[in-house]
Design an enzyme around this catalytic site. Structure first.
Site, short mmCIF file in Angstrom:
data_model
loop_
_atom_site.label_atom_id
_atom_site.label_comp_id
_atom_site.label_asym_id
_atom_site.label_seq_id
_atom_site.Cartn_x
_atom_site.Cartn_y
_atom_site.Cartn_z
CB CYS A 50 -0.73 0.04 1.31
SG CYS A 50 -2.07 -1.50 1.39
CB CYS A 89 -32.72 0.07 13.17
SG CYS A 89 -32.13 -1.05 11.93
CB CYS A 137 -33.23 -0.73 19.91
SG CYS A 137 -33.68 -2.42 20.40
CG HIS A 138 -30.04 1.52 18.06
ND1 HIS A 138 -29.41 1.51 18.93
CD2 HIS A 138 -30.01 0.50 17.26
CE1 HIS A 138 -28.82 0.28 19.00
NE2 HIS A 138 -29.39 -0.29 17.91
CB CYS A 142 -28.79 -5.37 15.16
SG CYS A 142 -27.93 -4.28 16.29
#
Length: 280
Positions: free
Chosen positions: A95, A196, A199-200, A241
């Site tokens: 690289c 999603c 919860c978030h 999740c």
């Protein structure tokens, strides 16, 4: 009892016994550098404020992230630095042969990911960029998404942007991906019939079992998670999740997870890149 009402009630009960596990007012400082972990939300945000997942971790975990000598994620970043300097593939190039000093050439890259790649005419994650470069320039085989090499390289490249604000583009050719990610974020899936957002967005700050729910911000990935005893990508967390809500997860690197990654990155615009971070 309605499933979501039961979920909310359980979270409230858990909150009463678990809130003391984290200091949501703590400020992140590493080597004298202040990190932005809390922001006023923009007018179009569904959140009242923008909070890094670091604010929801235990005080012990927070302390580990403030010290590069104690943060186990830094071992992966160091391995990534070795890989950066190592020739590989039929071209026999490293690289560094093309990009030189990563602290200069890779500075700011992680903060803009995912982003559009004109050559392939699609949205690229950081993992996609790495594998494209390996195949195109090194003539080397691509790394698997969750391989130690890929996690090390994403940690090392991400480290070069640490402290910089997340700033992703969601317009132009990326716009349909953004909209798809947003749709996925609010779509109920799985046997638990959850999205999603349940919860978030609706319950962040509450406890669900032993987990202190965060806003699901992704500015620290890849992360070293104590539960995993190792590093993991954003897409590994997405899969976890979906497994938790009894849904069939998309594949790592899929268009669905890439679109979701873009949408989540946009929700955390302005937070500091914490890569590689530490989470419970």
């Amino acid at each position: 009892m309605n499933r979501m009402i039961a979920f909310g009630a359980a979270a409230v009960v858990a909150l009463s016994i678990g809130q003391a596990t984290a200091d949501e007012q703590a400020e992140l400082v590493i080597d004298g550098q202040d990190f932005v972990t809390k922001l006023d939300a923009p007018d179009d945000s569904p959140l009242p404020e923008i909070l890094s997942g670091w604010r929801f971790r235990s005080s012990e975990t927070q302390a580990l992230q403030t010290d590069d000598f104690e943060n186990p994620a830094m071992i992966f970043a160091e391995y990534g630095e070795d890989l950066w300097e190592t020739a590989d593939g039929e071209a026999g190039k490293s690289c560094a042969d093309c990009h030189g000093d990563a602290s200069e050439s890779m500075k700011g890259l992680r903060a803009t990911m995912p982003r559009w790649h004109d050559g392939k005419d699609t949205l690229f994650t950081l993992e996609d960029h790495i594998n494209w470069s390996r195949e195109e320039h090194q003539k080397a085989k691509p790394w698997k998404w969750e391989s130690q090499e890929m996690l090390a390289m994403t940690a090392y490249i991400g480290l070069q942007s640490r402290g910089m604000p997340v700033v992703v583009k969601t317009d132009g050719k990326a716009a349909p991906w953004f909209e798809k990610g947003k749709e996925l974020y609010y779509t109920r899936v799985g046997q638990l019939d959850m999205a999603c957002a349940h919860c978030h967005e609706n319950n962040y700050g509450n406890m669900i079992r032993a987990d202190h729910l965060s806003q699901g911000q992704i500015n620290g990935f890849p992360v070293y998670r104590l539960k995993w005893q190792g590093m993991g990508s954003i897409h590994r967390r997405f899969k976890g999740c979906m497994d938790n809500i009894r849904a069939t997860p998309y594949k790592r690197g899929s268009d669905e997870f890439t679109a979701l990654e873009l949408y989540l990155a946009s929700r955390g615009q302005g937070l500091s890149v914490e890569t590689p971070s530490l989470r419970n």
